[in-house]
Scaffold this motif. Structure first.
Motif, PDB file in Angstrom:
ATOM      1  N   ASN A 157      -2.590  -4.219  21.498  1.00 58.81           N
ATOM      2  CA  ASN A 157      -1.258  -4.729  21.800  1.00 58.81           C
ATOM      3  C   ASN A 157      -0.123  -3.967  21.127  1.00 58.81           C
ATOM      4  OD1 ASN A 157      -1.837  -7.252  23.462  1.00 58.81           O
ATOM      5  ND2 ASN A 157      -3.227  -7.472  21.723  1.00 58.81           N
ATOM      6  N   LEU A 158      -0.446  -3.182  20.101  1.00 54.75           N
ATOM      7  CA  LEU A 158       0.579  -2.328  19.502  1.00 54.75           C
ATOM      8  C   LEU A 158       0.547  -0.923  20.089  1.00 54.75           C
ATOM      9  CD1 LEU A 158       0.342  -3.223  15.698  1.00 54.75           C
ATOM     10  CD2 LEU A 158       1.955  -4.066  17.401  1.00 54.75           C
ATOM     11  N   ARG A 159      -0.527  -0.608  20.816  1.00 59.75           N
ATOM     12  CA  ARG A 159      -0.753   0.764  21.276  1.00 59.75           C
ATOM     13  C   ARG A 159      -0.625   1.716  20.089  1.00 59.75           C
ATOM     14  NH1 ARG A 159       2.136  -1.377  25.694  1.00 59.75           N
ATOM     15  NH2 ARG A 159       4.107  -0.395  25.134  1.00 59.75           N
ATOM     16  N   ALA A 160      -1.226   1.291  18.976  1.00 61.04           N
ATOM     17  CA  ALA A 160      -1.149   2.053  17.739  1.00 61.04           C
ATOM     18  C   ALA A 160      -1.987   3.325  17.825  1.00 61.04           C
ATOM     19  CB  ALA A 160      -1.633   1.196  16.570  1.00 61.04           C
ATOM     20  N   ARG A 161      -1.609   4.328  17.035  1.00 54.27           N
ATOM     21  CA  ARG A 161      -2.403   5.553  16.965  1.00 54.27           C
ATOM     22  C   ARG A 161      -3.666   5.347  16.148  1.00 54.27           C
ATOM     23  NH1 ARG A 161       0.348   9.467  14.155  1.00 54.27           N
ATOM     24  NH2 ARG A 161       1.651   7.850  13.225  1.00 54.27           N
ATOM     25  N   GLY A 162      -3.683   4.279  15.376  1.00 50.93           N
ATOM     26  CA  GLY A 162      -4.869   3.954  14.600  1.00 50.93           C
ATOM     27  C   GLY A 162      -4.719   2.598  13.949  1.00 50.93           C
ATOM     28  N   VAL A 163      -5.833   1.914  13.738  1.00 47.58           N
ATOM     29  CA  VAL A 163      -5.848   0.600  13.091  1.00 47.58           C
ATOM     30  C   VAL A 163      -7.020   0.567  12.115  1.00 47.58           C
ATOM     31  CG1 VAL A 163      -6.268  -1.881  13.428  1.00 47.58           C
ATOM     32  CG2 VAL A 163      -4.745  -0.658  14.984  1.00 47.58           C
ATOM     33  N   ALA A 164      -6.791  -0.052  10.969  1.00 47.50           N
ATOM     34  CA  ALA A 164      -7.868  -0.245  10.000  1.00 47.50           C
ATOM     35  C   ALA A 164      -7.806  -1.675   9.478  1.00 47.50           C
ATOM     36  CB  ALA A 164      -7.751   0.739   8.842  1.00 47.50           C
ATOM     37  N   VAL A 165      -8.957  -2.333   9.448  1.00 54.08           N
ATOM     38  CA  VAL A 165      -9.070  -3.693   8.921  1.00 54.08           C
ATOM     39  C   VAL A 165     -10.279  -3.737   7.999  1.00 54.08           C
ATOM     40  CG1 VAL A 165      -9.439  -6.134   9.458  1.00 54.08           C
ATOM     41  CG2 VAL A 165      -8.027  -4.714  10.982  1.00 54.08           C
ATOM     42  N   VAL A 166     -10.076  -4.204   6.787  1.00 54.31           N
ATOM     43  CA  VAL A 166     -11.165  -4.405   5.841  1.00 54.31           C
ATOM     44  C   VAL A 166     -11.101  -5.843   5.342  1.00 54.31           C
ATOM     45  CG1 VAL A 166     -12.135  -3.788   3.588  1.00 54.31           C
ATOM     46  CG2 VAL A 166     -11.290  -1.999   5.117  1.00 54.31           C
ATOM     47  N   LEU A 167     -12.219  -6.550   5.415  1.00 57.01           N
ATOM     48  CA  LEU A 167     -12.316  -7.911   4.896  1.00 57.01           C
ATOM     49  C   LEU A 167     -13.264  -7.925   3.704  1.00 57.01           C
ATOM     50  CD1 LEU A 167     -12.648 -10.171   8.089  1.00 57.01           C
ATOM     51  CD2 LEU A 167     -10.590  -9.240   7.030  1.00 57.01           C
ATOM     52  N   LEU A 194      -6.997   7.179  14.914  1.00 56.03           N
ATOM     53  CA  LEU A 194      -6.896   8.210  13.893  1.00 56.03           C
ATOM     54  C   LEU A 194      -7.434   7.746  12.553  1.00 56.03           C
ATOM     55  CD1 LEU A 194      -3.369   9.770  14.629  1.00 56.03           C
ATOM     56  CD2 LEU A 194      -5.626  10.580  15.348  1.00 56.03           C
ATOM     57  N   LEU A 195      -7.402   6.445  12.310  1.00 56.39           N
ATOM     58  CA  LEU A 195      -7.910   5.954  11.028  1.00 56.39           C
ATOM     59  C   LEU A 195      -9.434   5.998  10.966  1.00 56.39           C
ATOM     60  CD1 LEU A 195      -5.298   3.188  10.484  1.00 56.39           C
ATOM     61  CD2 LEU A 195      -5.990   4.813   8.730  1.00 56.39           C
ATOM     62  N   ARG A 196     -10.060   6.235  12.082  1.00 54.89           N
ATOM     63  CA  ARG A 196     -11.503   6.474  12.104  1.00 54.89           C
ATOM     64  C   ARG A 196     -11.812   7.970  12.186  1.00 54.89           C
ATOM     65  NH1 ARG A 196     -16.007   3.335  13.571  1.00 54.89           N
ATOM     66  NH2 ARG A 196     -17.787   4.562  14.274  1.00 54.89           N
ATOM     67  N   GLU A 197     -10.990   8.695  12.951  1.00 55.66           N
ATOM     68  CA  GLU A 197     -11.296  10.089  13.266  1.00 55.66           C
ATOM     69  C   GLU A 197     -10.868  11.073  12.191  1.00 55.66           C
ATOM     70  OE1 GLU A 197      -9.201  10.501  16.894  1.00 55.66           O
ATOM     71  OE2 GLU A 197     -10.416   8.998  17.966  1.00 55.66           O
ATOM     72  N   ALA A 200      -8.704  12.337   6.101  1.00 58.38           N
ATOM     73  CA  ALA A 200      -7.582  12.229   5.159  1.00 58.38           C
ATOM     74  C   ALA A 200      -6.798  10.948   5.393  1.00 58.38           C
ATOM     75  CB  ALA A 200      -6.672  13.450   5.288  1.00 58.38           C
ATOM     76  N   THR A 201      -6.582  10.601   6.655  1.00 57.61           N
ATOM     77  CA  THR A 201      -5.849   9.375   6.975  1.00 57.61           C
ATOM     78  C   THR A 201      -6.651   8.156   6.572  1.00 57.61           C
ATOM     79  OG1 THR A 201      -4.849  10.508   8.867  1.00 57.61           O
ATOM     80  CG2 THR A 201      -4.697   8.115   8.832  1.00 57.61           C
ATOM     81  N   ARG A 202      -7.944   8.207   6.810  1.00 56.06           N
ATOM     82  CA  ARG A 202      -8.814   7.109   6.408  1.00 56.06           C
ATOM     83  C   ARG A 202      -8.821   6.953   4.883  1.00 56.06           C
ATOM     84  NH1 ARG A 202     -12.868   8.733   9.022  1.00 56.06           N
ATOM     85  NH2 ARG A 202     -14.087   9.756   7.390  1.00 56.06           N
ATOM     86  N   ALA A 203      -8.879   8.063   4.166  1.00 54.48           N
ATOM     87  CA  ALA A 203      -8.876   8.024   2.698  1.00 54.48           C
ATOM     88  C   ALA A 203      -7.562   7.464   2.177  1.00 54.48           C
ATOM     89  CB  ALA A 203      -9.124   9.422   2.143  1.00 54.48           C
TER      90      ALA A 203
END
Length: 213
Positions: A157-167, A194-197, A200-203
């Motif tokens: 719904n945001l059409r984001a370039r990347g999303v990260a969720v940690v619980l 991008l947060l998966r691919e 550096a962005t993931r880190a």
């Protein structure tokens, strides 16, 4: 199992253009509190408890009301806005508290959520990130599914370039029974785009969230 119905609605700011909104609704049947209280009374009796005791007289109603609260999420609008300033860095909300019910034992699990996204065409109010976490937490859940639902909702719904969720959560079915590993936390993650691919962005996300990986 928690599922959600989405309804697209529109909102006009006074004198301004239409602001897209997504109305999130739980499609579960409403809780019959009276029937639930009767069932709790039967359960207490089956567990060898004296349901005629003055101390337990109102327990069925209280338990039914507590479960109704944990299983019910009110609708809300996930309003997004154009990313007019073309902000392209990570947006992160850390340590959003949540609580849910394990669908295997009907015991609570609770903890914190770290939610981040890389804006694309649209951005969302920060409080709405916490509302999405709360919305999907209400109901019978497993932590893995809950993590994926939050991430999928935001990505779609945001059409984001990347999303990260940690619980990070403690499960009472693990700390109060079974192995009785009190204080043990389960960590789950969902990384999209991008947060998966991009390593550096993931880190960067994990570092800003204060998560060791």
């Amino acid at each position: 199992m928690t599922s959600t119905a989405w309804s697209h609605v529109g909102h006009h700011d006074s004198g301004g253009p239409r602001t897209p909104q997504l109305r999130l609704l739980h499609d579960a049947a409403p809780v019959d509190v009276e029937a639930a209280a009767d069932a709790v009374r039967d359960l207490l009796r089956a567990l060898g408890q004296d349901v005629g005791s003055e101390h337990l007289a109102d327990t069925p109603r209280r338990v039914a009301a507590a479960y109704a609260e944990l299983l019910t999420s009110g609708p809300f609008n996930l309003t997004t806005f154009p990313n007019d300033d073309r902000y392209d860095e990570l947006v992160l909300v850390r340590e959003v508290p949540f609580r849910s019910l394990c669908e295997h034992h009907l015991l609570p699990f609770h903890g914190v959520a770290h939610v981040g996204y890389l804006p694309g065409e649209r951005i969302v109010g920060l409080s709405k990130l916490a509302r999405v976490v709360e919305h999907y937490s209400r109901g019978l859940q497993v932590q893995e599914r809950l993590t994926q639902q939050i991430a999928g909702c935001l990505q779609g719904n945001l059409r984001a370039r990347g999303v990260a969720v940690v619980l990070e959560a403690e499960h009472l079915c693990m700390s109060l029974r079974g192995v009785r590993a009190a204080g043990t936390r389960t960590v789950t993650s969902a990384l999209l785009g991008l947060l998966r691919e991009h390593p550096a962005t993931r880190a960067e996300f994990f570092a800003l969230a204060g998560i060791r990986h």
